[in-house]
Design an enzyme around this catalytic site. Structure first.
Site, PDB file in Angstrom:
ATOM      1  N   CYS A  10      20.759  14.234  -3.983  1.00 14.07           N
ATOM      2  CA  CYS A  10      20.481  14.397  -2.540  1.00 14.07           C
ATOM      3  C   CYS A  10      21.719  14.199  -1.672  1.00 14.07           C
ATOM      4  O   CYS A  10      21.730  14.582  -0.505  1.00 14.07           O
ATOM      5  CB  CYS A  10      19.409  13.414  -2.105  1.00 14.07           C
ATOM      6  SG  CYS A  10      17.812  13.816  -2.786  1.00 14.07           S
TER       7      CYS A  10
HETATM    8  N1  COA Z   1      -3.187  12.232  -3.084  1.00 18.49           N
HETATM    9  C1  COA Z   1      -3.960  11.128  -2.980  1.00 18.49           C
HETATM   10  N2  COA Z   1      -3.573   9.908  -3.396  1.00 18.49           N
HETATM   11  C2  COA Z   1      -2.365   9.802  -3.952  1.00 18.49           C
HETATM   12  C3  COA Z   1      -1.506  10.907  -4.098  1.00 18.49           C
HETATM   13  C4  COA Z   1      -1.969  12.159  -3.643  1.00 18.49           C
HETATM   14  N3  COA Z   1      -1.202  13.252  -3.733  1.00 18.49           N
HETATM   15  N4  COA Z   1      -0.366  10.509  -4.676  1.00 18.49           N
HETATM   16  C5  COA Z   1      -0.487   9.190  -4.902  1.00 18.49           C
HETATM   17  N5  COA Z   1      -1.699   8.752  -4.473  1.00 18.49           N
HETATM   18  C6  COA Z   1      -2.233   7.386  -4.552  1.00 18.49           C
HETATM   19  C7  COA Z   1      -1.518   6.575  -5.600  1.00 18.49           C
HETATM   20  O1  COA Z   1      -2.071   6.794  -6.863  1.00 18.49           O
HETATM   21  C8  COA Z   1      -1.694   5.172  -5.107  1.00 18.49           C
HETATM   22  O2  COA Z   1      -2.977   4.743  -5.456  1.00 18.49           O
HETATM   23  P1  COA Z   1      -3.239   3.203  -5.861  1.00 18.49           P
HETATM   24  O3  COA Z   1      -2.872   2.413  -4.638  1.00 18.49           O
HETATM   25  O4  COA Z   1      -4.700   3.191  -6.190  1.00 18.49           O
HETATM   26  O5  COA Z   1      -2.329   2.941  -7.011  1.00 18.49           O
HETATM   27  C9  COA Z   1      -1.669   5.321  -3.591  1.00 18.49           C
HETATM   28  O6  COA Z   1      -1.971   6.698  -3.323  1.00 18.49           O
HETATM   29  C10 COA Z   1      -0.331   4.955  -2.991  1.00 18.49           C
HETATM   30  O7  COA Z   1       0.702   5.632  -3.745  1.00 18.49           O
HETATM   31  P2  COA Z   1       2.232   5.344  -3.569  1.00 18.49           P
HETATM   32  O8  COA Z   1       3.004   6.194  -4.522  1.00 18.49           O
HETATM   33  O9  COA Z   1       2.475   3.879  -3.616  1.00 18.49           O
HETATM   34  O10 COA Z   1       2.427   5.886  -2.082  1.00 18.49           O
HETATM   35  P3  COA Z   1       3.596   5.655  -1.066  1.00 18.49           P
HETATM   36  O11 COA Z   1       3.020   5.189   0.192  1.00 18.49           O
HETATM   37  O12 COA Z   1       4.725   4.879  -1.647  1.00 18.49           O
HETATM   38  O13 COA Z   1       4.112   7.155  -0.805  1.00 18.49           O
HETATM   39  C11 COA Z   1       5.987   8.565  -1.402  1.00 18.49           C
HETATM   40  C12 COA Z   1       4.670   7.919  -1.858  1.00 18.49           C
HETATM   41  C13 COA Z   1       6.596   9.270  -2.588  1.00 18.49           C
HETATM   42  C14 COA Z   1       5.677   9.544  -0.291  1.00 18.49           C
HETATM   43  C15 COA Z   1       6.928   7.466  -0.848  1.00 18.49           C
HETATM   44  O14 COA Z   1       6.987   6.382  -1.734  1.00 18.49           O
HETATM   45  C16 COA Z   1       8.341   7.960  -0.628  1.00 18.49           C
HETATM   46  O15 COA Z   1       8.582   8.902   0.086  1.00 18.49           O
HETATM   47  N6  COA Z   1       9.324   7.237  -1.190  1.00 18.49           N
HETATM   48  C17 COA Z   1      10.723   7.560  -1.021  1.00 18.49           C
HETATM   49  C18 COA Z   1      11.011   8.759  -1.811  1.00 18.49           C
HETATM   50  C19 COA Z   1      12.390   9.253  -1.679  1.00 18.49           C
HETATM   51  O16 COA Z   1      13.053   9.143  -0.691  1.00 18.49           O
HETATM   52  N7  COA Z   1      12.826   9.849  -2.715  1.00 18.49           N
HETATM   53  C20 COA Z   1      14.054  10.474  -2.744  1.00 18.49           C
HETATM   54  C21 COA Z   1      13.811  11.709  -3.488  1.00 18.49           C
HETATM   55  S1  COA Z   1      15.225  12.618  -3.583  1.00 18.49           S
END
Ligand code: COA
Length: 375
Positions: A157
């Site tokens: 990134c």
């Molecule tokens: N639809 C519904 N529920 C979902 C889902 C989806 N598509 N994807 C995950 N969930 C669920 C999970 O299973 C989890 O359930 P649980 O609490 O029962 O375990 C819950 O939603 C929360 O998931 P989580 O992964 O902890 O969500 P989050 O709030 O951390 O959001 C991201 C996920 C990826 C959006 C976030 O963590 C993020 O953006 N992180 C930074 C990523 C980044 O910058 N990456 C760089 C990439 S280059």
């Protein structure tokens, strides 16, 4: 004699096809139903985990993403395929990355009032390369008719900002007059569309930035006051695909770790403080106060992440427009994200005003570019 490097033009290639969250979730849920039906026995026996449905509400709330642009949506939205379907290209035609990169590069040249003959270097800086060699950058160089040299680089990134630092340092030292930093990102091809935790994250795009000597600029420009790159190893964003794949046991199997994997929560928690501190220290070293920053063009991965960083750096909630997001339309386009934001929301800066581009992601890597507008 040293020179002052400046960004004199940017260009953006946006694919024609879009996928809304509604389309994405519909396809994913159809795939999950199919998977669960096909594996009903193993799921009942507890040896395979059933796939849960995805949800539009979750995607928007967790990320701020509303849609993404992609090169091919037909395969991604086919529950029996779940990845882009691209035609085979012969070795005599331009590669897809080069084609996208050339489009963005031509726009950057036009924006700066320049032609290929003004450019000495092409850097293709992106998260993935379409092939091992010859370098995509050399192909872009040939397609544009540029003399000089070209090379590929990958810092995930942060590829664009690290590329800008590399080019700016060469311009400053006098080894080149100008460089195109090109970022063709076909993120749809390394995303795991079958994993609901991340299937909404990425989109495709290409950006290009022209860096010249400020004294050569053909109009308004952004002086590159300073750049700062930092890395710290982490496995929290990882993709194990690579040239050793064939040599390893089960290497060529359809394996989850051959696509993008992340521990999103950890990334969020660890990267936000790292980036906020990085920006704060970078500007402080140059005597620029947070309130002197007219604009922050941040990496486009997650809206709340950007809100946190903005608040931490500025010491207050950012005003509307101070920290423009484009992720709602483009999703995460890896290294290109902060450059899209910069290219769309920078023309209105007044003479003397400062702004800062900052990318962050896998590595971990953070790259920031402190700019000052000259009109
Ligand atoms: N639809 C519904 N529920 C979902 C889902 C989806 N598509 N994807 C995950 N969930 C669920 C999970 O299973 C989890 O359930 P649980 O609490 O029962 O375990 C819950 O939603 C929360 O998931 P989580 O992964 O902890 O969500 P989050 O709030 O951390 O959001 C991201 C996920 C990826 C959006 C976030 O963590 C993020 O953006 N992180 C930074 C990523 C980044 O910058 N990456 C760089 C990439 S280059």
């Amino acid at each position: 004699m040293t020179h002052t490097p400046a960004i004199t033009g940017t260009g953006l290639f946006t694919p024609e096809q879009t996928i809304s969250n509604a389309e994405l979730v519909k396809a994913f849920n159809a795939y999950a139903d199919l998977f669960n039906a096909e594996n009903a026995e193993a799921i009942a026996a507890g040896t395979i985990e059933a796939k849960d449905h995805s949800s539009e509400e979750f995607i928007f709330k967790a990320s701020g993403i509303e849609q993404r642009y992609v090169i091919d949506k037909s395969g991604i939205l086919d529950p029996t395929v779940m990845h882009p379907l691209l035609r085979q290209r012969s070795d005599d035609e331009p590669s897809l990355m080069a084609e996208m990169g050339v489009d963005a590069a031509e726009k950057a040249l036009a924006a700066a009032g320049r032609t290929a003959s003004d450019v000495d270097l092409v850097i293709c800086a992106a998260s993935n390369m379409e092939r091992a060699y010859p370098a995509i950058a050399v192909e872009i160089q040939k397609l544009l008719g540029i003399q000089g040299f070209a090379f590929d680089m990958n810092v995930a990134c942060s590829s664009a900002t690290f590329g800008i630092q590399t080019a700016a340092d060469m311009v400053r030292a006098g080894s080149i007059r100008s460089a195109l930093v090109v970022n063709p990102e076909i993120c749809s091809a390394h995303l795991e569309w079958r994993d609901r935790d991340c299937h909404f994250i990425f989109g495709d795009v290409a950006t290009a930035t022209l860096i010249e000597r400020a004294e050569d600029a053909n109009g308004a420009y952004f002086e590159i006051k300073s750049t700062r790159c930092a890395t710290e190893f982490s496995n929290n964003i990882r993709n194990n695909n690579g040239f050793l794949r064939r040599s390893r046991p089960d290497g060529v199997k359809d394996r989850r770790d051959m696509q993008f994997m992340q521990n999103g929560r950890k990334v969020f928690k660890e990267v936000v403080p790292m980036v906020s501190e990085h920006i704060t220290n970078h500007i402080a070293e140059h005597g620029v106060q947070a309130n002197d920053l007219k604009r922050l063009w941040l990496h486009q991965a997650n809206k709340s992440m950007n809100d946190f960083i903005g608040r931490k750096v500025l010491g207050r909630a950012p005003e509307p427009g101070e920290q423009p997001n484009i992720l709602q339309d483009y999703a995460n386009t890896s290294s290109a994200g902060s450059i899209i934001a910069f290219s769309k929301y920078s023309d209105d800066l007044q003479d003397g005003e400062h702004g800062l581009i900052c990318s962050f992601g896998a590595g971990y890597s953070v790259g920031s570019v402190l700019l000052q507008r000259h009109v």
